[in-house]
Design an enzyme around this catalytic site. Structure first.
Site, mmCIF file in Angstrom:
data_model
loop_
_atom_site.group_PDB
_atom_site.id
_atom_site.type_symbol
_atom_site.label_atom_id
_atom_site.label_comp_id
_atom_site.label_asym_id
_atom_site.label_seq_id
_atom_site.Cartn_x
_atom_site.Cartn_y
_atom_site.Cartn_z
ATOM 1 N N HIS A 95 -63.221 -12.942 16.192
ATOM 2 C CA HIS A 95 -62.263 -13.075 15.087
ATOM 3 C C HIS A 95 -60.962 -12.336 15.397
ATOM 4 O O HIS A 95 -59.861 -12.884 15.253
ATOM 5 C CB HIS A 95 -62.900 -12.526 13.811
ATOM 6 C CG HIS A 95 -62.055 -12.651 12.580
ATOM 7 N ND1 HIS A 95 -62.289 -13.585 11.602
ATOM 8 C CD2 HIS A 95 -60.966 -11.949 12.167
ATOM 9 C CE1 HIS A 95 -61.391 -13.460 10.644
ATOM 10 N NE2 HIS A 95 -60.579 -12.460 10.966
ATOM 11 N N GLU A 96 -61.097 -11.084 15.827
ATOM 12 C CA GLU A 96 -59.896 -10.274 16.039
ATOM 13 C C GLU A 96 -59.120 -10.711 17.280
ATOM 14 O O GLU A 96 -57.893 -10.668 17.291
ATOM 15 C CB GLU A 96 -60.271 -8.798 16.113
ATOM 16 C CG GLU A 96 -60.977 -8.263 14.872
ATOM 17 C CD GLU A 96 -60.232 -8.535 13.579
ATOM 18 O OE1 GLU A 96 -58.996 -8.708 13.618
ATOM 19 O OE2 GLU A 96 -60.881 -8.578 12.527
ATOM 20 N N HIS A 132 -56.642 -13.440 16.599
ATOM 21 C CA HIS A 132 -55.388 -13.078 15.942
ATOM 22 C C HIS A 132 -54.247 -12.845 16.940
ATOM 23 O O HIS A 132 -53.088 -12.761 16.517
ATOM 24 C CB HIS A 132 -55.577 -11.844 15.069
ATOM 25 C CG HIS A 132 -56.209 -12.151 13.741
ATOM 26 N ND1 HIS A 132 -55.833 -13.226 12.964
ATOM 27 C CD2 HIS A 132 -57.200 -11.520 13.047
ATOM 28 C CE1 HIS A 132 -56.546 -13.256 11.866
ATOM 29 N NE2 HIS A 132 -57.394 -12.229 11.890
ATOM 30 N N GLY A 192 -62.317 -4.755 11.684
ATOM 31 C CA GLY A 192 -61.661 -4.743 12.981
ATOM 32 C C GLY A 192 -60.257 -5.306 12.869
ATOM 33 O O GLY A 192 -59.934 -6.030 11.946
ATOM 34 N N GLU A 247 -56.025 -16.264 8.753
ATOM 35 C CA GLU A 247 -57.434 -15.960 8.517
ATOM 36 C C GLU A 247 -58.315 -17.204 8.467
ATOM 37 O O GLU A 247 -59.505 -17.136 8.795
ATOM 38 C CB GLU A 247 -57.580 -15.141 7.229
ATOM 39 C CG GLU A 247 -56.792 -13.839 7.226
ATOM 40 C CD GLU A 247 -57.146 -12.913 8.388
ATOM 41 O OE1 GLU A 247 -58.186 -13.124 9.040
ATOM 42 O OE2 GLU A 247 -56.367 -11.970 8.645
#
Length: 755
Positions: A341-342, A345, A306, A364
């Site tokens: 997680h995405e 970002h 992703g 990350e």
């Protein structure tokens, strides 16, 4: 020049001028003394105006484009250098900065360097320092097949017809395949994007649609999007498809796009719900709002992982779509975790980005930590932080024992190196080290420091020192007396490979802590770290307070006297170091201390020792024995207690070590005894969970059941072998459905046996 642009210029020059091999280094990483893959920094992009045309609707994979890049010349120069990949350049023109722009030069000369992926454009008579210009390039390309750059993918519709989709995946360095650009992470600009496509399809990009213009006498539409905020090239994204969608009714528009059949079946509903919850949690925790007007998630058939590209997040279908009849519990967890997680970002990666790929762990590492830490706050039933310990920390400690492993910050610039640096060090190790710092200085202080970092470095490119300075400011406020030096502590972890083994011995009323780098082989090292030490003793078994009791300040040995300790001990006390395994190291004990722990675990109340420390004792003892530092009698004595353990977490730690031992011992004379041992410890777990999924049970119970079935069948427990065989017979002969969570077990334990 805009203030943000000025700061970016300063940062770029501070990191070292790639083409001139400057040895000035911001962040202690030096460009190599060889031809550079870095852009020369004689010009700086200010804005992209990108126009693309695709006929993907009819399976035509060629595309054409025109990109107009407004830039400023830093110095008097006659050359513009851009990145490209697999593009045919048709024409290049140069314009001045007037309104409307005036053509200065047409059909400029250029050379292509495919090894370095540079377009070198020659201007005549040249560019003047501090003057703005626009360079326009027209080009053609082909949608790729490897899921990178501007690529093609497809799905089969309900009639079995092939339907083509054009999608993008620009991270790390593949924007250059869709348009010539300054394809490095430190460059931030705004983008105006329009895409010409067939009217049967629609286009998505980072920003909302500004206009859709249908051409006269054709079936083509040009979709133009609102201008983006400052972004890096790898955050640009677009999709051209015939997908259907669902959307929320909240203030911030969120949508999920996928094949029409999947949307009709409700397979995007879970992702839409999770997206709203996670975004709210991040905004509240980080104290910095999401600053775009929409957020779309798109499920495509082919994608490596992703990615949140500033308002448009693209996933492979099985990482976004949830179907109750076929999606496993593990896949559901992965969907939740990957969305988290995405989304993260948007802050760590877009709002603040690393100055160069060497610092990618700033993106990350935070994503690896927060995907579990913050998600566990809103979905506590998933126990994400317990899983962080056994998957991320324990898994990485095994990998990080490699003598050739790289440190967290490591200079690279070749394209293949940039791809390779997105590894477990950037994700799991960096996440583990950040978690260690978070616990060592206190979660509230850490969060305050992170908010400082995001506010100070918003829309700028950062190096680790920027992070450390922001956290240090919070530390100084919360610990006015003798505050720990964040930069000094973190430098010992950032620039050194591997991790320490802390060995604990008891000498009368003294505890002696010794550190050395952990290896499985005979390698030696003089590397030393700043190591936070916390501990629990049997007479005061409080596993809730995780702040350090002392620090090892890059010293090989530290001694603690019981009389001066905040947690004194007796000679009969067991001692556990590294409470809840929140710190990134392994712990070894002298034999007497190991035996006290073994007695506690195999006594009447193993639960006195915290769940995560039970998992830690299993994992550390197995790996320290593997390194030849203790006898295998110690981990096997610890494993005996598992006969009374029903929680997945310690069993998962054990399973990693047992899998390795099974591989080593299979086919040897010792294997029957080993199987007998495994049967003895796993049979109670196998009986506890059985072979059938229970509705609405905790997710980790399902993981424990699968683990128990695998170990029980592998070790030869007859009821497991016969049960899996019967289930296959029932499926084949009577069509009895096997629950998704058990299908992998069934395959693993039946087909290798030739049944």
């Amino acid at each position: 020049m805009d203030f943000k642009v000025l700061l970016m210029v300063i940062a770029i020059f501070a990191v070292g001028e790639g083409s001139s091999k400057s040895q000035v280094s911001r962040g202690n990483i030096l460009p190599r003394d060889e031809p550079s893959f870095r852009l020369p920094f004689n010009t700086l992009p200010l804005h992209y105006d990108l126009s693309l045309t695709t006929d993907i609707h009819r399976g035509d994979f060629d595309f054409s484009g025109v990109v107009r890049i407004k830039f400023v010349a830093f110095i008097d120069t006659s050359q513009i250098t851009l990145h490209y990949r697999q593009l045919s350049i048709n024409n290049i023109d140069l314009f001045d900065d007037s309104d409307p722009p005036e053509l200065l030069e047409s059909n400029l000369e250029f050379t292509l360097d495919p090894e370095y992926e540079f377009i070198r454009i020659v201007t005549s008579p040249g560019l003047n320092e501090n003057q703005n210009y626009t360079v326009s390039l027209s080009y053609n390309g082909t949608l790729r097949e490897d899921n990178y750059g501007f690529y093609r993918t497809f799905y089969k519709n309900e009639l079995g017809e092939t339907v083509w989709v054009a999608s993008t995946h620009f991270q790390q360095i593949d924007a250059r395949h869709a348009f010539p650009c300054y394809d490095e992470p430190q460059f931030r600009t705004t983008y105006s994007i329009d895409i010409r496509h067939d009217a049967s399809y629609f286009a998505l990009s980072n920003m909302p649609v500004e206009s859709e213009v249908l051409e006269d006498e054709t079936n083509y539409v040009t979709t133009r999007f609102e201008m983006t905020p400052l972004m890096q090239t790898y955050f640009v994204a677009f999709v051209v498809s015939d997908y259907a969608s669902i959307e929320n009714n909240a203030t911030l528009r969120q949508r999920v796009f996928a094949r029409a059949a999947a949307i009709e079946r409700g397979e995007g509903n879970f992702a839409l719900e999770v997206g709203e919850v996670i975004l709210d949690a991040y905004e509240e925790y980080l104290g910095v709002p999401y600053n775009l007007p929409k957020l779309d998630q798109v499920a495509v058939s082919d994608f490596d992982w992703g990615g949140l590209w500033g308002g448009l997040c693209i996933y492979r279908e099985d990482n976004l779509l949830f179907n109750e009849t076929i999606t496993t519990t593990r896949q559901r967890e992965n969907i939740l975790r990957l969305i988290s997680h995405e989304y993260l970002h948007k802050w760590f990666g877009n709002l603040v980005s690393p100055l160069w790929w060497s610092y990618i762990w700033l993106n990350e590492g935070f994503a690896a930590l927060y995907e579990r830490l913050l998600t566990s706050a809103v979905y506590p039933e998933h126990r994400f932080m317990d899983l962080f310990v056994i998957y991320a920390i324990q898994g990485m400690l095994e990998t990080d024992a490699d003598p050739n492993i790289r440190p967290m910050t490591f200079y690279i610039e070749r394209p293949e190196e940039i791809l390779q640096i997105f590894d477990n060090v950037a994700y799991a190790k960096a996440g583990g080290v950040l978690q260690m710092l978070r616990v060592a200085i206190g979660p509230s202080t850490f969060t305050k420091g992170i908010s400082n970092y995001l506010e100070l470095m918003a829309e700028l490119s950062a190096i680790p020192e920027d992070l450390y300075a922001s956290i240090q400011f919070a530390v100084n406020e919360d610990y006015p007396v003798d505050p720990p030096n964040v930069g000094v502590i973190m430098n010992s972890w950032e620039f050194q490979s591997g991790f320490p083994l802390i060995t604990v011995t008891r000498e009368g009323n003294r505890l002696v802590f010794t550190q050395s780098r952990f290896y499985y082989g005979n390698e030696t090292s003089d590397e030393l770290w700043w190591v936070p030490i916390n501990y629990v003793v049997a007479s005061n078994p409080d596993f809730t307070e995780s702040l350090p009791d002392l620090w090892m300040d890059q010293q090989p040995t530290v001694i603690l006297n019981s009389a001066n300790a905040t947690k004194p001990w007796t000679q009969n006390d067991w001692i556990v170091v590294n409470i809840q395994e929140t710190f990134y190291y392994r712990v070894n004990y002298e034999e007497d201390l190991w035996n006290l722990l073994i007695n506690q675990l195999n006594g009447n109340d193993s639960n006195v020792i915290h769940l995560l420390n039970r998992a830690q004792l299993i994992d550390d003892s197995l790996n320290i024995a593997r390194a030849g530092m203790i006898s295998y009698e110690i981990p096997f004595a610890i494993l005996e207690y598992l006969q009374r353990e029903v929680d997945y977490v310690p069993w998962s730690a054990a399973n990693r070590g047992l899998t390795l031992l099974n591989r080593w011992l299979e086919g040897t004379s010792a294997y029957p005894n080993y199987q007998s041992f495994v049967r003895r410890i796993v049979e109670p777990l196998f009986i506890e969970y059985g072979m059938e999924v229970i509705a609405n049970e905790p997710e980790l119970n399902r993981y424990a059941r699968s683990l128990a079935i695998n170990l029980a069948c592998e070790s030869g427990i007859e009821s497991c072998l016969s049960g899996t065989s019967q289930r296959l017979v029932d499926l084949v002969e009577n069509g009895v459905f096997i629950a998704p969570d058990l299908q992998k077990c069934e395959h693993q334990n039946i087909f290798p046996k030739g049944l």
